[in-house]
Design an enzyme around this catalytic site. Structure first.
Site, PDB file in Angstrom:
ATOM      1  N   TRP A 233      39.118  54.766  31.161  1.00  0.00           N
ATOM      2  CA  TRP A 233      37.745  55.243  31.201  1.00  0.00           C
ATOM      3  C   TRP A 233      37.692  56.745  31.470  1.00  0.00           C
ATOM      4  O   TRP A 233      36.938  57.474  30.817  1.00  0.00           O
ATOM      5  CB  TRP A 233      36.973  54.461  32.244  1.00  0.00           C
ATOM      6  CG  TRP A 233      35.474  54.649  32.246  1.00  0.00           C
ATOM      7  CD1 TRP A 233      34.668  54.674  33.344  1.00  0.00           C
ATOM      8  CD2 TRP A 233      34.596  54.790  31.118  1.00  0.00           C
ATOM      9  NE1 TRP A 233      33.345  54.834  32.972  1.00  0.00           N
ATOM     10  CE2 TRP A 233      33.273  54.919  31.606  1.00  0.00           C
ATOM     11  CE3 TRP A 233      34.811  54.854  29.733  1.00  0.00           C
ATOM     12  CZ2 TRP A 233      32.169  55.086  30.782  1.00  0.00           C
ATOM     13  CZ3 TRP A 233      33.700  55.028  28.886  1.00  0.00           C
ATOM     14  CH2 TRP A 233      32.405  55.139  29.418  1.00  0.00           C
TER      15      TRP A 233
ATOM     16  N   LYS B  24      32.627  51.184  39.117  1.00  0.00           N
ATOM     17  CA  LYS B  24      31.740  50.022  39.218  1.00  0.00           C
ATOM     18  C   LYS B  24      32.300  49.042  40.241  1.00  0.00           C
ATOM     19  O   LYS B  24      33.250  48.298  39.958  1.00  0.00           O
ATOM     20  CB  LYS B  24      31.599  49.336  37.862  1.00  0.00           C
ATOM     21  CG  LYS B  24      30.980  50.219  36.785  1.00  0.00           C
ATOM     22  CD  LYS B  24      30.925  49.522  35.438  1.00  0.00           C
ATOM     23  CE  LYS B  24      30.281  50.406  34.377  1.00  0.00           C
ATOM     24  NZ  LYS B  24      30.221  49.762  33.049  1.00  0.00           N
TER      25      LYS B  24
ATOM     26  N   GLY C  82      27.033  51.624  32.049  1.00  0.00           N
ATOM     27  CA  GLY C  82      26.464  51.023  30.854  1.00  0.00           C
ATOM     28  C   GLY C  82      27.470  50.150  30.141  1.00  0.00           C
ATOM     29  O   GLY C  82      28.595  49.956  30.616  1.00  0.00           O
TER      30      GLY C  82
ATOM     31  N   SER D 135      35.922  51.070  26.801  1.00  0.00           N
ATOM     32  CA  SER D 135      36.554  52.358  26.485  1.00  0.00           C
ATOM     33  C   SER D 135      37.309  52.355  25.156  1.00  0.00           C
ATOM     34  O   SER D 135      37.273  53.349  24.422  1.00  0.00           O
ATOM     35  CB  SER D 135      37.497  52.764  27.627  1.00  0.00           C
ATOM     36  OG  SER D 135      38.475  51.771  27.866  1.00  0.00           O
TER      37      SER D 135
ATOM     38  N   LYS E 265      27.662  42.676  37.408  1.00  0.00           N
ATOM     39  CA  LYS E 265      27.941  41.968  36.149  1.00  0.00           C
ATOM     40  C   LYS E 265      29.415  41.593  36.021  1.00  0.00           C
ATOM     41  O   LYS E 265      29.759  40.661  35.288  1.00  0.00           O
ATOM     42  CB  LYS E 265      27.461  42.794  34.957  1.00  0.00           C
ATOM     43  CG  LYS E 265      28.056  44.194  34.844  1.00  0.00           C
ATOM     44  CD  LYS E 265      29.397  44.238  34.159  1.00  0.00           C
ATOM     45  CE  LYS E 265      30.024  45.612  34.240  1.00  0.00           C
ATOM     46  NZ  LYS E 265      31.358  45.673  33.603  1.00  0.00           N
TER      47      LYS E 265
ATOM     48  N   ASP F 199      25.196  45.885  29.904  1.00  0.00           N
ATOM     49  CA  ASP F 199      26.581  45.835  30.376  1.00  0.00           C
ATOM     50  C   ASP F 199      27.038  44.389  30.523  1.00  0.00           C
ATOM     51  O   ASP F 199      28.200  44.055  30.252  1.00  0.00           O
ATOM     52  CB  ASP F 199      26.685  46.568  31.720  1.00  0.00           C
ATOM     53  CG  ASP F 199      28.082  47.095  31.988  1.00  0.00           C
ATOM     54  OD1 ASP F 199      28.987  46.823  31.183  1.00  0.00           O
ATOM     55  OD2 ASP F 199      28.276  47.772  33.008  1.00  0.00           O
TER      56      ASP F 199
ATOM     57  N   ARG G  39      38.253  43.434  31.181  1.00  0.00           N
ATOM     58  CA  ARG G  39      39.289  42.955  32.095  1.00  0.00           C
ATOM     59  C   ARG G  39      38.782  41.800  32.954  1.00  0.00           C
ATOM     60  O   ARG G  39      39.534  40.871  33.260  1.00  0.00           O
ATOM     61  CB  ARG G  39      39.781  44.111  32.966  1.00  0.00           C
ATOM     62  CG  ARG G  39      40.533  45.178  32.197  1.00  0.00           C
ATOM     63  CD  ARG G  39      41.117  46.235  33.105  1.00  0.00           C
ATOM     64  NE  ARG G  39      40.097  47.072  33.712  1.00  0.00           N
ATOM     65  CZ  ARG G  39      39.648  48.206  33.192  1.00  0.00           C
ATOM     66  NH1 ARG G  39      40.107  48.614  32.024  1.00  0.00           N
ATOM     67  NH2 ARG G  39      38.743  48.932  33.819  1.00  0.00           N
ATOM     68  N   ASN G  40      37.517  41.849  33.355  1.00  0.00           N
ATOM     69  CA  ASN G  40      36.971  40.779  34.190  1.00  0.00           C
ATOM     70  C   ASN G  40      36.846  39.475  33.404  1.00  0.00           C
ATOM     71  O   ASN G  40      37.126  38.398  33.919  1.00  0.00           O
ATOM     72  CB  ASN G  40      35.625  41.213  34.759  1.00  0.00           C
ATOM     73  CG  ASN G  40      35.779  42.394  35.696  1.00  0.00           C
ATOM     74  OD1 ASN G  40      36.218  42.271  36.825  1.00  0.00           O
ATOM     75  ND2 ASN G  40      35.437  43.588  35.207  1.00  0.00           N
TER      76      ASN G  40
ATOM     77  N   GLU H  80      37.586  45.007  38.511  1.00  0.00           N
ATOM     78  CA  GLU H  80      36.811  45.279  39.722  1.00  0.00           C
ATOM     79  C   GLU H  80      36.047  44.053  40.225  1.00  0.00           C
ATOM     80  O   GLU H  80      35.679  43.973  41.399  1.00  0.00           O
ATOM     81  CB  GLU H  80      35.821  46.418  39.469  1.00  0.00           C
ATOM     82  CG  GLU H  80      36.452  47.761  39.189  1.00  0.00           C
ATOM     83  CD  GLU H  80      36.998  48.435  40.449  1.00  0.00           C
ATOM     84  OE1 GLU H  80      37.080  47.773  41.502  1.00  0.00           O
ATOM     85  OE2 GLU H  80      37.346  49.624  40.363  1.00  0.00           O
TER      86      GLU H  80
END
Length: 309
Positions: A11, A79, A113, A117, A168, A221, A232-233, A258
């Site tokens: 990012w 985030k 937002g 990436s 989110k 988002d 990744r989440n 995250e």
């Protein structure tokens, strides 16, 4: 204009590229850099932090030891929720709140937002939000990063914008598990919709504007993160549903998910303040290894009947 980017991950590198493409003088720094931080930030009109939540406090500490220009605008693109704050009487801190506490006289802005990436790096169009109580600072960040392929809107509700980006990620883990179990579009749509309601409920308790969660940094988002294997989440939930251990899933990611840390901080808050977060609670039990992905879905489906809201 000189722009200093702290964090050389996907990012941070992407944002550095956007600023550079707009003709600005851009320097990127990370702990692995050969350049000195003092040199990188010297004369910078903007310092953009794109580090993970766990690295925010240490980066702030490093910057406080430097001579930062009083007019420098700070941007946080992290985030998450701070795991080292939050008690029964105090809410956990958001990244911007850590930055503002450390640099009280500086303008702090939040960039958030639906921004995967890799898509931006490939030149695909995207939109984002820069939020701040300082409109002039937000507009300056908007002009520095906006382009024909990256449209930025300003927003005067930094709390809602930042919470949307953090919360989110928890829902994305749940949706990844849903897809990993191949439960279908109906189940996924229900999960995303109820997830948004849960985000708004938490945001309302925090004092954010509910309307903000229907914008790019909330619903936008959420949709991006819940519909792409680039997230990744999402990959965390999907991997757990496939039977992998959390540590193995995390070790294969290109960066930090995250949502794992955010889930821990959020569930602790919800327990202390009696906030209903059924999806987040099931995600917490899932990443703790206390339940299986299928058991988590069943627990959500078997909850007491109630009106929608």
């Amino acid at each position: 204009m000189k722009v200093a980017v702290i964090g050389a991950g996907a990012w941070g590198s992407t944002l550095a590229g956007l600023a550079k493409d707009n003709g600005h003088q851009v320097s990127v720094w990370s702990r692995q850099s050969s350049d000195r931080l003092e040199t990188v930030i010297d004369g910078a009109a903007i310092v953009l932090s794109a580090v993970s939540m766990t690295g925010v406090r240490s980066v702030i500490k490093l910057l406080k030891s430097q001579s930062l220009s009083p007019n420098t605008i700070l941007i946080t693109a992290t985030k998450g929720l701070d795991p080292e704050s939050g008690t029964e009487v105090d809410l956990p801190r958001l990244p911007s709140q850590l930055w503002q506490a450390a640099f009280p006289t500086h303008a702090v802005t939040i960039l958030s937002g639906p921004n995967l990436s890799k898509e931006i790096q490939h030149g695909l169009p995207a939109a984002s939000v820069v939020a701040s109580t300082n409109l002039a600072a937000a507009e300056q960040v908007q002009s520095v990063l906006s382009s024909s392929r990256f449209r930025i809107y300003t927003n005067s509700d930094p709390l809602g914008v930042e919470l949307g980006g953090a919360l989110k990620n928890v829902i994305a883990i749940a949706v990844g598990a849903c897809d990993g179990l191949q439960l279908g579009t109906n189940a996924k749509a229900a999960l995303v919709t109820r997830g948004l309601a849960e985000m708004i409920r938490i945001g309302a308790y925090w004092g954010a504007n509910a309307e903000t969660f229907y914008g790019l940094s909330g619903l936008g988002d959420l949709l991006a993160t819940c519909n792409s294997p680039l997230s990744r989440n999402y990959q965390v939930g999907y991997g757990l549903a496939q039977g992998s251990l959390l540590k193995d899933v995390l070790s294969q990611l290109e960066g930090t998910a995250e949502g794992v840390n955010t889930t821990h901080v959020l569930v602790k808050l919800a327990h202390q303040q009696a906030i209903s977060v059924p999806i987040s609670h099931q995600v917490y039990q899932l990443i703790q290894g206390e339940i299986t992905p299928r058991s988590a879905v069943e627990a959500l489906m078997l909850r007491d009947s109630k009106p929608e809201g």
